[in-house]
Motif scaffolding. Structure first.
Motif, PDB file in Angstrom:
ATOM      1  N   ALA A 395       0.835  -1.206   0.000  1.00  0.00           N
ATOM      2  CA  ALA A 395       0.000   0.000   0.000  1.00  0.00           C
ATOM      3  C   ALA A 395       0.867   1.252   0.000  1.00  0.00           C
ATOM      4  CB  ALA A 395      -0.922  -0.013   1.217  1.00  0.00           C
ATOM      5  N   LYS A 396       1.895   1.277   0.849  1.00  0.00           N
ATOM      6  CA  LYS A 396       2.764   2.454   0.917  1.00  0.00           C
ATOM      7  C   LYS A 396       3.554   2.642  -0.373  1.00  0.00           C
ATOM      8  CE  LYS A 396       3.317   2.625   5.946  1.00  0.00           C
ATOM      9  NZ  LYS A 396       4.284   2.555   7.083  1.00  0.00           N
ATOM     10  N   GLU A 397       4.004   1.547  -0.976  1.00  0.00           N
ATOM     11  CA  GLU A 397       4.731   1.632  -2.247  1.00  0.00           C
ATOM     12  C   GLU A 397       3.862   2.278  -3.330  1.00  0.00           C
ATOM     13  OE1 GLU A 397       5.966  -2.273  -3.282  1.00  0.00           O
ATOM     14  OE2 GLU A 397       7.321  -2.486  -1.561  1.00  0.00           O
ATOM     15  N   LEU A 398       2.605   1.882  -3.390  1.00  0.00           N
ATOM     16  CA  LEU A 398       1.703   2.445  -4.386  1.00  0.00           C
ATOM     17  C   LEU A 398       1.487   3.937  -4.158  1.00  0.00           C
ATOM     18  CD1 LEU A 398      -0.922  -0.443  -4.536  1.00  0.00           C
ATOM     19  CD2 LEU A 398       0.400   0.410  -6.484  1.00  0.00           C
ATOM     20  N   LEU A 399       1.343   4.330  -2.920  1.00  0.00           N
ATOM     21  CA  LEU A 399       1.126   5.748  -2.611  1.00  0.00           C
ATOM     22  C   LEU A 399       2.339   6.581  -2.988  1.00  0.00           C
ATOM     23  CD1 LEU A 399      -0.689   5.303   0.806  1.00  0.00           C
ATOM     24  CD2 LEU A 399      -1.707   6.212  -1.287  1.00  0.00           C
ATOM     25  N   ILE A 400       3.518   6.098  -2.657  1.00  0.00           N
ATOM     26  CA  ILE A 400       4.739   6.842  -3.003  1.00  0.00           C
ATOM     27  C   ILE A 400       4.908   6.913  -4.514  1.00  0.00           C
ATOM     28  CG2 ILE A 400       7.262   6.754  -2.871  1.00  0.00           C
ATOM     29  CD1 ILE A 400       6.880   5.595  -0.019  1.00  0.00           C
ATOM     30  N   LYS A 401       4.587   5.803  -5.202  1.00  0.00           N
ATOM     31  CA  LYS A 401       4.632   5.789  -6.667  1.00  0.00           C
ATOM     32  C   LYS A 401       3.717   6.852  -7.256  1.00  0.00           C
ATOM     33  CE  LYS A 401       3.359   2.856 -10.608  1.00  0.00           C
ATOM     34  NZ  LYS A 401       2.787   1.539 -11.015  1.00  0.00           N
ATOM     35  N   ALA A 402       2.574   7.100  -6.604  1.00  0.00           N
ATOM     36  CA  ALA A 402       1.592   8.066  -7.096  1.00  0.00           C
ATOM     37  C   ALA A 402       1.901   9.494  -6.666  1.00  0.00           C
ATOM     38  CB  ALA A 402       0.207   7.679  -6.610  1.00  0.00           C
ATOM     39  N   GLY A 403       3.041   9.711  -5.990  1.00  0.00           N
ATOM     40  CA  GLY A 403       3.443  11.075  -5.636  1.00  0.00           C
ATOM     41  C   GLY A 403       3.132  11.488  -4.215  1.00  0.00           C
ATOM     42  N   PHE A 404       2.597  10.595  -3.414  1.00  0.00           N
ATOM     43  CA  PHE A 404       2.355  10.906  -2.010  1.00  0.00           C
ATOM     44  C   PHE A 404       3.658  10.744  -1.230  1.00  0.00           C
ATOM     45  CE2 PHE A 404      -1.768   9.790  -3.716  1.00  0.00           C
ATOM     46  CZ  PHE A 404      -2.642  10.662  -3.091  1.00  0.00           C
ATOM     47  N   LYS A 405       3.682  11.278  -0.020  1.00  0.00           N
ATOM     48  CA  LYS A 405       4.893  11.192   0.808  1.00  0.00           C
ATOM     49  C   LYS A 405       4.482  11.202   2.278  1.00  0.00           C
ATOM     50  CE  LYS A 405       5.374  16.195   0.142  1.00  0.00           C
ATOM     51  NZ  LYS A 405       6.207  17.261  -0.436  1.00  0.00           N
ATOM     52  N   TYR A 406       5.455  10.895   3.128  1.00  0.00           N
ATOM     53  CA  TYR A 406       5.205  10.854   4.572  1.00  0.00           C
ATOM     54  C   TYR A 406       6.035  11.917   5.283  1.00  0.00           C
ATOM     55  CZ  TYR A 406       2.714   6.476   3.923  1.00  0.00           C
ATOM     56  OH  TYR A 406       1.800   5.531   3.528  1.00  0.00           O
ATOM     57  N   ASN A 407       5.427  12.545   6.291  1.00  0.00           N
ATOM     58  CA  ASN A 407       6.201  13.480   7.117  1.00  0.00           C
ATOM     59  C   ASN A 407       6.837  12.720   8.277  1.00  0.00           C
ATOM     60  OD1 ASN A 407       4.184  13.069   9.021  1.00  0.00           O
ATOM     61  ND2 ASN A 407       3.180  15.047   8.668  1.00  0.00           N
ATOM     62  N   GLN A 408       7.506  13.444   9.156  1.00  0.00           N
ATOM     63  CA  GLN A 408       8.223  12.798  10.249  1.00  0.00           C
ATOM     64  C   GLN A 408       7.293  12.096  11.235  1.00  0.00           C
ATOM     65  OE1 GLN A 408      10.679  15.863  11.997  1.00  0.00           O
ATOM     66  NE2 GLN A 408      12.258  15.676  10.406  1.00  0.00           N
ATOM     67  N   ASP A 414       0.019  14.625   0.292  1.00  0.00           N
ATOM     68  CA  ASP A 414       0.085  14.562  -1.169  1.00  0.00           C
ATOM     69  C   ASP A 414       1.265  15.395  -1.659  1.00  0.00           C
ATOM     70  OD1 ASP A 414      -0.719  17.228  -1.153  1.00  0.00           O
ATOM     71  OD2 ASP A 414      -2.772  16.805  -1.823  1.00  0.00           O
ATOM     72  N   ALA A 415       1.415  15.501  -2.964  1.00  0.00           N
ATOM     73  CA  ALA A 415       2.577  16.195  -3.528  1.00  0.00           C
ATOM     74  C   ALA A 415       2.634  17.659  -3.151  1.00  0.00           C
ATOM     75  CB  ALA A 415       2.580  16.046  -5.049  1.00  0.00           C
ATOM     76  N   GLU A 416       1.470  18.247  -2.807  1.00  0.00           N
ATOM     77  CA  GLU A 416       1.418  19.655  -2.401  1.00  0.00           C
ATOM     78  C   GLU A 416       1.414  19.801  -0.881  1.00  0.00           C
ATOM     79  OE1 GLU A 416      -0.768  18.536  -4.974  1.00  0.00           O
ATOM     80  OE2 GLU A 416       0.833  19.255  -6.314  1.00  0.00           O
ATOM     81  N   ALA A 417       1.768  18.732  -0.183  1.00  0.00           N
ATOM     82  CA  ALA A 417       1.882  18.722   1.281  1.00  0.00           C
ATOM     83  C   ALA A 417       0.541  18.828   1.993  1.00  0.00           C
ATOM     84  CB  ALA A 417       2.836  19.817   1.769  1.00  0.00           C
TER      85      ALA A 417
END
Length: 594
Positions: A395-408, A414-417
């Motif tokens: 699930a996390k791999e797919l989200l990162i592939k789609a441009g999402f990211k995680y904060n600390q 999303d890509a625009e934070a």
């Protein structure tokens, strides 16, 4: 497409569009027996309950359960839920032309409505031409009769008092089953089709609401409505003009009265059933162990132990349109929801095994398809149907592939934070769904999503889904059956229950900028092709492809298929349980033993 299924509200299993269900497996429950103790001593009756008030007594305008129509109306044919075969009902026979374009039905002799008026071919022609096929009437039933790419409708004409001919623009494989659609009374409703209100609409649209005196509701099914007390009960009385008789010539049904108590809390129904005065209760997972050990002592039997025929799922609002210049969905969230990797990540993050073990107490199976496992057109995972077994890393791999990211803090952005946060709705009062929603909230938090889980009253909830379209994510269920084309109003982009990207229904405010995705349009086309095809192997192949597309794109994220079971008092004779029809699909044959 038909909320069906182990639904008492569809007690006489016949073709209807798929409908919304307020419960995962809505069956009979029961009311406080003291309310009808004296009546019970006088006539054979079955006391039961429903989760909420019926919304209308107008069958053509109904979109959801609970509704009265499985007891009050029948069609030309019916489907036997045990064998799956189409059997005669109002029609005693039919003929199909060699080119499969003409269907000629012969009605039974001496049919009558509940007010004693003759039921003839005129009623059949009226029902189809002036209601179901009439574009001025906003009925989902019409979706099931649209044929081919042109979406043309059949023509219907009266040959004589007992014969009706349907002519199709092209061959349509599900047509015979579709004629199980209920027939309505011309003498009671025709004037309301002709009359127009101040807006120029047929007054039929306000005909037979739940405030209508019950004596005015004319029916042809086994029961007629005798009384309706808002928020309390619906009482049915045996229709003396119902056509069925047993081998000895005795009129059916045998049970004189049906009582539906309106009980919004399933725990209350269970307590009343265990007290010994209730007739039946759905055996939901949290109640199974308790009820199983009490079968002999409580003088009841638990029927069934097979997957139900309906579906339960999560969906996101994929509608990109606007009303009055305002987006239906926040554009930021709409971008998330319309990203297939986002939906796939959600599917991988939902732990359905834990859901089965905890919420369903082991009495369920993973669900991966809109088509019921009992259908000959079901595509199994072994045959190539994609599944989404619990996998947080995937699930996390797919989200990162789609441009999402995680904060600390591990929160998903999303890509625009923008923090990924959305509201998940369902109907309140359903303990299973409320437990599922709470688990989904926890599961998705593990991939950084914040879910605001909000159960709503059924009327408020369905208004958001079908009218205002003011929602982000939702969880609900649909009825099911053996023929996938019954779901045409879900999978056609123009369908009345295409809820994940709903077009406005007649009388609703227009939507600007609604888009239909290519995969979405492809499913609609494949459903048309499957209805045109008569080679069963090819039909299965076509529906197999629709299932592959739905599981790849996940407009509906399927969850768990609960096992279908009902507990019924031993004083009822003639129960032939079926997951497709429930315990009382053959209500006309069931007797109350002394």
């Amino acid at each position: 497409m038909k909320f069906f299924r182990q639904i008492f509200l569809a007690i006489k299993y016949f073709w209807l569009p798929i409908i919304l269900t307020s419960a995962t497996a809505l069956t009979l429950t029961a009311c406080n027996p003291t309310n009808f103790k004296s009546a019970s001593a006088q006539v054979p009756q079955l006391v039961s309950s429903i989760l909420s008030d019926p919304k209308t007594f107008n069958l053509a305008l109904s979109q959801e359960s609970p509704n009265i129509f499985g007891l009050t109306y029948i069609g030309l044919v019916t489907q036997n839920p045990i064998t799956g075969k189409v059997e005669p009902d109002l029609a005693e026979s039919w003929q199909i032309s060699d080119d499969k374009l003409r269907f000629t039905f012969t009605l039974r002799e001496g049919l009558k409505w509940s007010d004693g008026q003759p039921l003839t071919a005129e009623d059949v022609v009226f029902t189809y031409n002036e209601i179901y096929l009439n574009e001025a009437i906003p009925t989902d039933t019409r979706d099931g009769f649209r044929i081919g790419v042109s979406r043309k409708l059949p023509t219907v004409r009266k040959l004589d008092e007992r014969q009706v001919e349907f002519t199709l623009p092209e061959p349509f494989r599900p047509f015979l089953l579709n004629t199980g659609t209920s027939i309505l009374p011309a003498h009671a409703l025709r004037e309301s089709i002709k009359q127009k209100d101040s807006e120029g609409k047929p007054t039929f649209l306000s005909k037979w609401g739940v405030d209508t005196p019950t004596k005015q509701i004319i029916v042809n099914g086994p029961y007629k409505v005798e009384r309706y007390d808002t928020s309390e009960r619906v009482v049915f009385r045996r229709n003396p003009y119902y056509w069925r008789k047993d081998n000895q010539g005795k009129s059916q049904p045998y049970i004189e009265r049906m009582v539906w108590q309106i009980v919004e809390n399933t725990d209350t129904s269970l307590l009343q059933f265990r007290s010994g005065g209730l007739d039946t209760v759905p055996v939901t997972p949290e109640y199974f162990s308790l009820l199983k050990v009490q079968e002999k002592q409580g003088n009841f039997k638990i029927y069934g132990n097979e997957p139900g025929t309906g579906t339960t799922f999560v969906l996101f609002n994929l509608n990109k349109g606007k009303r009055n210049g305002k987006p239906l969905v926040n554009p930021v969230k709409s971008r998330w929801f319309n990203t297939v990797e986002f939906r796939q990540a959600v599917a991988y993050a939902i732990d359905r095994k834990t859901m089965i073990n905890n919420t369903y107490r082991g009495l369920g199976e993973p669900q991966n398809s809109p088509i019921t496992v009992q259908s000959p057109y079901y595509l199994s995972p072994k045959e190539g149907l994609k599944t989404y077994d619990y996998n947080i890393n995937k699930a996390k791999e797919l989200l990162i592939k789609a441009g999402f990211k995680y904060n600390q803090q591990g929160q998903l952005l999303d890509a625009e934070a923008n923090r990924v946060r959305f509201t998940l709705l369902t109907n309140s009062g359903n303990k299973i769904r409320e437990a599922i929603g709470s688990q989904i909230k926890r599961d998705l938090s593990k991939i950084g999503m914040q879910v605001d889980f909000t159960p709503l009253a059924w009327n408020t909830y369905t208004d958001k889904l079908s009218n205002s379209l003011d929602w982000e994510a939702s969880m609900l269920g649909l009825t099911g059956g053996l023929e996938p084309n019954d779901g045409a109003n879900v999978w056609s982009p123009e369908g009345g229950l295409h809820m994940f990207n709903q077009k406005p229904q007649p009388g609703q405010q227009p939507i600007e900028g609604r888009e239909v995705a290519p995969w979405e349009a492809e499913i609609g086309k494949l459903y048309i092709q499957a209805a045109q095809e008569f080679d069963e192997a090819k039909v299965k192949e076509i529906y197999g492809e629709t299932q592959r597309i739905t599981q790849e794109n996940l407009p509906l994220i399927y969850l768990v298929n609960q096992l279908s079971m009902s507990a019924v008092r031993n004083r009822f004779e003639g129960i032939r349980f079926s997951a497709l029809g429930g315990a009382f699909w053959n209500i006309h044959e069931i007797k109350v033993m002394n």
